[in-house]
Design an enzyme around this catalytic site. Structure first.
Site, PDB file in Angstrom:
ATOM      1  CD1 TRP A 298     -21.485  12.932   8.706  1.00 61.91           C
ATOM      2  CD2 TRP A 298     -19.299  13.377   8.547  1.00 61.91           C
ATOM      3  NE1 TRP A 298     -20.848  12.275   9.732  1.00 61.91           N
ATOM      4  CE2 TRP A 298     -19.513  12.522   9.657  1.00 61.91           C
ATOM      5  CE3 TRP A 298     -17.994  13.788   8.258  1.00 61.91           C
ATOM      6  CZ2 TRP A 298     -18.473  12.069  10.462  1.00 61.91           C
ATOM      7  CZ3 TRP A 298     -16.964  13.339   9.066  1.00 61.91           C
ATOM      8  CH2 TRP A 298     -17.207  12.493  10.145  1.00 61.91           C
TER       9      TRP A 298
ATOM     10  CD  GLU B 209      -5.508  -2.526   1.203  1.00 61.42           C
ATOM     11  OE1 GLU B 209      -4.924  -2.006   2.167  1.00 61.42           O
ATOM     12  OE2 GLU B 209      -5.805  -1.885   0.161  1.00 61.42           O
TER      13      GLU B 209
ATOM     14  CE  LYS C 290     -19.783  14.741  13.105  1.00 60.33           C
ATOM     15  NZ  LYS C 290     -19.773  13.514  13.931  1.00 60.33           N
TER      16      LYS C 290
ATOM     17  CB  THR D 133      -0.912   0.017   1.238  1.00 63.53           C
ATOM     18  OG1 THR D 133      -0.088   0.022   2.417  1.00 63.53           O
ATOM     19  CG2 THR D 133      -1.812  -1.202   1.272  1.00 63.53           C
TER      20      THR D 133
END
Length: 542
Positions: free
Chosen positions: A445, A330, A440, A185
């Site tokens: 949000w 992944e 936020k 990653t």
């Protein structure tokens, strides 16, 4: 009672055997690091993969030993992939744009015994070499270069090595669950983590991305993966290309818009794959050159959300369908791809655009769900509106990270992607944001992706990023960081006014910051972590 059918393990070697037997004359076109072009064929790639397999056999390696590659998309890199995995070793692709400390960490973590590299990366390899614990062989993916030999006496050269071998090599009959390749990653927080793919997962993933409802790749295509082979195996396209026998165009290090325009037009590329920043460069270069990219019937966008304005430009100016896809290291990486269903064919162009803006549907082989943000295993309604945590499971999805015994999955066997998204009743996925990039503000949000997409629709903006900045009253507020197009006059007021009738007033960014460049990862994604470190306190300072 068992079925009475023949069993053949799903192996990567079977894909190059197929390409060499049934598509031997199909071209593999490769731009080298010195910008010259090599035109080879799948038949020759097949032969050279066996020659290099004989080279590796002479090194005394053990089954599942890791062999690293630090290289661009080119024919030698491609040949080495099949030789490594087909021989029962693990092909460990390395992103050369990582920090040296991260390179050293992942090479040592993987215990690589061999490193293959393009000569453009020689300074990088030399710089990290003293700190590498397990590497025994260094191979330059090029012809013999005496200057390099004098500077790096133990170096071997790929062309010389394979010239000393013949193409007679019997691929071992491996367990299909054997490890085939290793990708790490990006490691934006902490050290990178390894994802270890198997032969079985890779072959099934190749089937999936070739399907009509995925990337729709066939022997009739001329495919150009602009996404690097060191980024999730170029999204698996070099494997799928061998499986279907399509012509493969490998652009090497030339990922700028002008180079890509030239290669698409010269070699009549029909499908290309890359991240939005790459496509923005292509659009600008094609427009400047007066190219219509006439051969390009579709392009695949992944890595981050594709701005609506970009989809429109490709469709209206170039007659090119843009296929939104989603995935991650992944997930091998394909988790979804946006292809229309029969019921969508009669929609208006604007309605079709709205469908295209989603990341599409999962192919057979994986399943998606959205779970409640407070309860990681409680699935929410698939209504296209209820947001939550995006989770995935399937045949090519991670179980645990390389070298780790603990599971990477939830208690009921799903991988939590870290994305916030919705699913509708047809399984169309719409990602709102990475959970770490959501803003936020006063308990509400705000999606940074939505604000970025709107900014990219402004005719004077070349690139835009939205991040959360700390605010003394609202905790966080969005700020826009933008790059102007060349030779334009643009004020922050003009941009903020542009938002006025498109989002709720409380979602409009508090500040606009013009910059000359936005930091990108080695895979072309915007590094919002870096932007937050640089600009995250600007509202506290004002």
């Amino acid at each position: 009672m068992l079925g009475n059918m023949m069993f053949k393990p799903l192996l990567i070697s079977s894909m190059i055997e197929h390409a060499g037997r049934y598509h031997a004359d199909s071209l593999v076109i490769s731009k080298n690091t010195d910008t010259t072009i090599t035109e080879t064929t799948w038949g020759k790639v097949h032969e050279n993969s066996k020659r290099f397999a004989n080279v590796l056999a002479s090194f005394g390696l053990n089954f599942s030993d890791r062999i690293a590659t630090i290289a661009w998309n080119n024919h030698r890199h491609l040949e080495s992939w099949y030789a490594i995995s087909g021989s029962g070793y693990v092909c460990h692709t390395i992103n050369p744009r990582l920090f040296p400390e991260q390179l050293i960490f992942i090479i040592n973590d993987a215990s690589d015994r061999v490193i293959l590299f393009d000569k453009t990366f020689l300074p990088l390899v030399k710089a990290v070499k003293p700190l590498l614990k397990s590497v025994e062989h260094y191979i330059c993916l090029d012809a013999v270069d005496e200057a390099i030999s004098q500077d790096f006496p133990e170096i071997k050269f790929y062309d010389e090595l394979i010239a000393q071998q013949n193409a007679n090599f019997d691929w071992p009959e491996l367990d299909e669950l054997s490890a085939s390749s290793l990708c790490y990653t990006s490691g934006t927080t902490g050290n990178p983590k390894g994802v270890l793919y198997s032969h079985r997962s890779t072959v099934l993933h190749s089937y999936a991305i070739s399907m009509p409802d995925s990337l729709n790749v066939s022997a009739r295509d001329i495919m150009m993966p602009v996404v690097p082979m060191f980024h999730v195996n170029a999204w698996g396209t070099p494997y799928a290309a061998a499986m279907v026998g399509c012509t493969l165009v490998l652009p090497g290090p030339g990922l700028d818009g002008a180079s890509l325009t030239q290669m698409i037009d010269q070699y009549q590329v029909s499908v290309a794959l890359g991240v939005p920043t790459i496509w923005q460069g292509l659009i600008n270069a094609a427009q400047q050159a007066g190219s219509k990219l006439e051969s390009l019937t579709r392009n695949v966008v992944g890595g981050s959300a594709c701005p609506p304005a970009m989809l429109k430009v490709f469709k209206e100016q170039f007659g090119c369908e843009t296929i939104h896809a989603w995935g991650m290291t992944e997930t091998s990486p394909l988790g979804s791809a946006n292809q229309f269903k029969a019921k969508h064919q009669h929609l208006s162009d604007e309605e079709k655009l709205q469908v295209r803006l989603s990341q599409g549907r999962p192919p057979f082989g994986v399943d998606l769900r959205i779970t409640d943000e407070e309860n990681g295993t409680n699935e929410v309604t698939r209504d296209g509106e209820t947001t939550g945590n995006l989770q995935i499971q399937g045949h090519w999805i991670i179980n645990n990270y390389f070298g780790k015994t603990e599971s990477a999955l939830t208690s009921d066997g799903w991988f939590d992607t870290g994305d916030i998204a919705t699913l509708n009743e047809d399984g169309f996925l719409k990602i709102s944001d990475r959970s770490k990039d959501l803003i936020k503000s006063g308990g509400e949000w705000i999606s940074s992706v939505d604000l970025e997409n709107l900014a990219m629709g402004h005719p004077k903006i070349a690139m835009a990023a939205v991040i959360a900045a700390t605010h003394p009253k609202w905790d966080e507020r969005p700020i826009l960081i933008a790059i102007k197009k060349p030779d334009v006059d643009l004020s922050d007021t003009e941009i903020l006014d542009y938002y006025a009738d498109k989002v709720a007033k409380w979602q409009v960014p508090d500040k606009v910051i013009f910059v000359d460049a936005i930091p990108l990862s080695g895979t072309g994604k915007m590094l919002k972590k870096d932007l937050r470190e640089q600009f995250g306190s600007v509202l506290m300072d004002s």
